[in-house]
Design a protein around this motif. Structure first.
Motif, mmCIF file in Angstrom:
data_model
loop_
_atom_site.group_PDB
_atom_site.id
_atom_site.type_symbol
_atom_site.label_atom_id
_atom_site.label_comp_id
_atom_site.label_asym_id
_atom_site.label_seq_id
_atom_site.Cartn_x
_atom_site.Cartn_y
_atom_site.Cartn_z
ATOM 1 N N UNK A 262 -20.959 -18.502 3.104
ATOM 2 C CA UNK A 262 -21.946 -17.651 2.465
ATOM 3 C C UNK A 262 -23.352 -18.166 2.728
ATOM 4 N N UNK A 263 -24.160 -17.350 3.360
ATOM 5 C CA UNK A 263 -25.536 -17.743 3.684
ATOM 6 C C UNK A 263 -26.423 -17.521 2.462
ATOM 7 N N UNK A 264 -26.598 -18.552 1.676
ATOM 8 C CA UNK A 264 -27.398 -18.458 0.463
ATOM 9 C C UNK A 264 -28.872 -18.662 0.814
ATOM 10 N N UNK A 287 -25.440 -12.591 -0.428
ATOM 11 C CA UNK A 287 -24.768 -11.316 -0.157
ATOM 12 C C UNK A 287 -23.523 -11.596 0.676
ATOM 13 N N UNK A 288 -22.409 -11.019 0.229
ATOM 14 C CA UNK A 288 -21.171 -11.220 0.978
ATOM 15 C C UNK A 288 -20.285 -9.992 0.794
ATOM 16 N N UNK A 289 -19.929 -9.381 1.920
ATOM 17 C CA UNK A 289 -19.070 -8.204 1.907
ATOM 18 C C UNK A 289 -17.630 -8.596 2.214
ATOM 19 N N UNK A 290 -16.709 -7.797 1.710
ATOM 20 C CA UNK A 290 -15.286 -8.037 1.933
ATOM 21 C C UNK A 290 -14.640 -6.816 2.557
ATOM 22 N N UNK A 291 -13.647 -7.059 3.386
ATOM 23 C CA UNK A 291 -12.875 -5.969 3.972
ATOM 24 C C UNK A 291 -11.395 -6.199 3.675
ATOM 25 N N UNK A 292 -10.769 -5.195 3.118
ATOM 26 C CA UNK A 292 -9.364 -5.284 2.733
ATOM 27 C C UNK A 292 -8.467 -4.643 3.783
ATOM 28 N N UNK A 293 -7.260 -5.143 3.887
ATOM 29 C CA UNK A 293 -6.238 -4.525 4.730
ATOM 30 C C UNK A 293 -5.474 -3.494 3.916
ATOM 31 N N UNK A 294 -5.104 -2.402 4.569
ATOM 32 C CA UNK A 294 -4.220 -1.452 3.902
ATOM 33 C C UNK A 294 -2.805 -2.003 3.888
ATOM 34 N N UNK A 295 -2.024 -1.574 2.928
ATOM 35 C CA UNK A 295 -0.634 -2.025 2.874
ATOM 36 C C UNK A 295 0.265 -0.893 2.406
ATOM 37 N N UNK A 296 1.403 -0.711 3.072
ATOM 38 C CA UNK A 296 2.358 0.309 2.621
ATOM 39 C C UNK A 296 3.260 -0.194 1.499
ATOM 40 N N UNK A 297 3.185 -1.505 1.214
ATOM 41 C CA UNK A 297 4.068 -2.097 0.212
ATOM 42 C C UNK A 297 3.305 -2.346 -1.084
ATOM 43 N N UNK A 298 3.771 -1.748 -2.165
ATOM 44 C CA UNK A 298 3.080 -1.868 -3.443
ATOM 45 C C UNK A 298 3.000 -3.326 -3.884
ATOM 46 N N UNK A 299 4.058 -4.099 -3.628
ATOM 47 C CA UNK A 299 4.069 -5.485 -4.087
ATOM 48 C C UNK A 299 2.969 -6.315 -3.428
ATOM 49 N N UNK A 300 2.521 -5.921 -2.230
ATOM 50 C CA UNK A 300 1.468 -6.662 -1.545
ATOM 51 C C UNK A 300 0.098 -6.434 -2.176
ATOM 52 N N UNK A 301 0.005 -5.458 -3.083
ATOM 53 C CA UNK A 301 -1.255 -5.218 -3.790
ATOM 54 C C UNK A 301 -1.503 -6.266 -4.869
ATOM 55 N N UNK A 302 -0.459 -6.995 -5.244
ATOM 56 C CA UNK A 302 -0.549 -7.958 -6.338
ATOM 57 C C UNK A 302 -0.673 -9.380 -5.814
ATOM 58 N N UNK A 303 -1.348 -10.227 -6.585
ATOM 59 C CA UNK A 303 -1.406 -11.635 -6.218
ATOM 60 C C UNK A 303 -0.049 -12.287 -6.436
#
Length: 313
Positions: A262-264, A287-303
């Motif tokens: 992170x470039x502070x 400032x820091x942006x994030x990009x998420x991967x799509x997933x077809x598996x509901x369980x992968x949405x959870x930690x």
């Protein structure tokens, strides 16, 4: 001369009995893991000619490690938590999954149930404003196509100016420097906080004791942890280490990765500080942006189901 008896029929019968293979009760998966573990320890003892004194020192060390609740600290310190990330990266590559913000270690200091706010929150309780630098943290959560993800939950936590975390540091107020932020319609999250400090392992603790014997330090650069989740997207566990830190690329926990710095920026302008509600003339922006991967598996949405602390009350 090394004496090898671990693979004799007598000892293998002993180990299988100890691992529960002579009964129909218990958990087959645990039995298989335990048998492998017992055999690997026995092989280690033989191959490296571990003495009785060394063996019982190790047993005592494990007792002390658990007694100080530092197992979750030693695991990243030995590179094992980073290994889990690299292993998952390799599995993703094999499955053809790519893109998104890199994952990195969670660490042992998360606390579930932080207060939640829409779009923008304040994270600190104001107790360190006499010496802390106010930090404005913001960014955008996007999907794999670069589109804003509204309604994503950005769960963020970091240390104070002494490198300690609320809940584990009982001098701090509950959930100090811990918040969950729901992104707005533009996928944005914003937080006012303070610039965190890096930290070192407790010098009298068992983790640093082990690191000392390995000739290593136990220091971490200043960093900010994140869980980011949204329906239809893969849960992201990551953190950003702050630029300019002494231990940025020498993190004892091996959390720094390309793409996660992170470039502070520090701003010294009394007029702008007043506009942003900051006393004094100096504050920081990150400032820091994030990009998420799509997933077809509901369980992968959870930690993961890793055990975590929960604030009482």
């Amino acid at each position: 001369m090394t004496v090898n008896v671990s693979h004799t029929a007598e000892i293998q019968h002993l180990f299988k009995e100890a691992a529960g293979f002579n009964n129909d009760q218990g958990n087959p998966r645990v039995k298989a893991i335990m048998l492998r573990l017992i055999n690997d320890v026995a092989t280690l003892i033989e191959d490296l000619e571990i003495t009785d004194n060394e063996f019982w020192f190790a047993v005592d060390y494990l007792n002390r490690l658990g007694g100080r609740n530092e197992a979750g600290l030693l695991v990243p310190g030995l590179g094992l938590e980073h290994f889990l990330d690299v292993l998952q990266d390799a599995k993703d590559a094999q499955a053809g999954l790519s893109g998104g913000t890199p994952r990195t270690i969670e660490g042992p200091l998360y606390v579930a149930g932080a207060p939640i706010g829409e779009g923008e929150v304040r994270m600190d309780d104001g107790s360190e404003l006499d010496h802390a630098t106010v930090m404005f943290l913001e960014g955008v959560v996007r999907d794999s196509e670069g589109r804003a993800v509204a309604g994503a939950v950005v769960d963020v936590w970091h240390a104070n100016t002494h490198g300690s975390y609320s809940y584990f540091d009982t001098r701090q107020t509950p959930y100090n420097l811990r918040r969950r932020i729901v992104t707005d319609a533009k996928g944005q999250y914003r937080a006012r906080s303070i610039v965190p400090s890096g930290y070192g392992c407790s010098p009298d603790g068992p983790t640093q004791e082990c690191l000392n014997m390995l000739g290593r330090h136990g220091q971490r650069p200043a960093h900010i942890h994140f869980f980011i989740s949204a329906p239809g997207h893969r849960h992201l566990t990551t953190q950003i280490n702050l630029s300019g830190e002494e231990y940025l690329w020498d993190d004892f926990a091996y959390a720094t990765r390309e793409g996660l710095v992170g470039d502070i920026t520090f701003v010294e302008d009394p007029a702008v500080a007043r506009e942003r509600g900051v006393q004094g003339e100096r504050f920081a922006e990150l400032k820091f942006d994030f990009q998420l991967q799509k997933t077809p598996r509901v369980e992968a949405e959870q930690r993961s189901q890793r055990p975590r602390a929960m604030q009482d009350g």
